[in-house]
Scaffold this active site. Sequence first.
Site, short mmCIF file in Angstrom:
data_model
loop_
_atom_site.label_atom_id
_atom_site.label_comp_id
_atom_site.label_asym_id
_atom_site.label_seq_id
_atom_site.Cartn_x
_atom_site.Cartn_y
_atom_site.Cartn_z
CG HIS A 180 -2.18 0.79 1.03
ND1 HIS A 180 -2.34 1.71 0.02
CD2 HIS A 180 -3.34 0.82 1.73
CE1 HIS A 180 -3.54 2.26 0.09
NE2 HIS A 180 -4.17 1.73 1.13
NE ARG A 181 6.05 0.02 2.25
CZ ARG A 181 7.23 -0.58 2.50
NH1 ARG A 181 8.06 -0.04 3.38
NH2 ARG A 181 7.55 -1.69 1.86
#
Length: 452
Positions: A423-424
């Site tokens: 998700h980064r």
Amino acid sequence: MSREMRFTDPGEGIHEAEVVEIMVDAGSSVEEGDSVLAVETDKATTELPAPHGGRVEDIAVEVGDRIQVGDLLLTLAGDDAGDAGDDHGKSTGGAEDDAPGTEETGDRDGASTGDKATEQDRKRRRKGPVPAAPSTRRLARELGVALETIDGTGPGGRVLDSDVRAAAESEETEPEPQSAERDEAAQAEQPAGERKPAPQRRPVPAYEPPDFSRWGEVERVPLRSVRRATAWEMARAWAEIPHVMHHDRADVTALEHFRRDNAEEVEAAGGKLTLTVLVLKAAAAALRAMPRFNASLDADGETVVLKHYCHIGVAVATEQGLLVPVVRNVDRKSVRELAVELTELSRRARDGELTREEMQGGSFTVTNVGGIGGRLFTPIIRHPEAAILGLGRAELTPVATGDLDTPAVYARLLLPLCLAFDHRLNDGAEAAQFVNRMRGSLQDPESLLLAV
């Protein structure tokens, strides 16, 4: 003069290994370059050569020991094999000269035993490592067979599994003192103070587990080789990467017809046309269009490394554990080329023949449990990649089409997809777009033929 042989840095960030085979005995003579130990570093087995010749004075490790760079492995006496004894010892192998019945002019009563010992000693002293796959070496350890005493029937004298089994049944084969399983059991039964301490690769858990033996009989066995490496890598990936899972299904009815129609042609070329192969092509097209799923986050946490290549790892279940060979340049290869290459890589993975290089450099991973059985699962990303695609079992499923007034139901072959992503680097919207691109390719087999 005694010299020490220590475990040297194998490079590539490896700092420890496990001893899986000891190829020499204390008192035996070796020449420079002879293989003396076999160690497993993460997922690759390597034979360690003697740095110089001499007589093995002392062996400091045992099978199953975990060693770190700099640890003492064994001590050699003498500058080379010839210095290990006097001129008489050079011709007969040294200490064996004192044994009655082994000399050419010895007692006739001991001639048979002496001939047998001489023949096995000759085989043990053959220069260079015995050519055999790691799986064959493992079988030899389990059956208590010394590989050096076997004349291989494979290409170039390679020792095969059938050779090991035949030797185990032969009365002329000299057994090893104990199998790998007994070595592990003996190690586990040793008092903690006498056991070789295992190096710490991660912090000690913050909790103390209970004494499980309070509730019944227990057995303590070490976590070894591939399973240990997998445990470490998965714990690291789960702790460092914020995972998000995106689920969907692809209609692969037409794709399955395409696969069946072309399976024989691909098989004639030496490959096996599977859904996994076709998914690789679809994934490569999506990765090319959305490169942040083909990226990594740099160590500073502030730089995205975009990779201008498409190397996809494919998880393969083996007796050793889960191995992930990497298929290079998937986006530049045809379906037939990928099928042939993946078939060979999978075979070599199951036979324990993969090199470390063949399991490195992946930029994305595909894992498929559908063939084993599993409708859906959520895979863990392989650090430092940005995503992994999990495939479930393709099933015929009733699918409703049309509208509320005129619905129709058809049987379609649906393939479950799970994209686990970092998700980064990507958000849910990008993940949905990525999977939509894959679905579009899988539902249109013609697009896979054009993607070379």
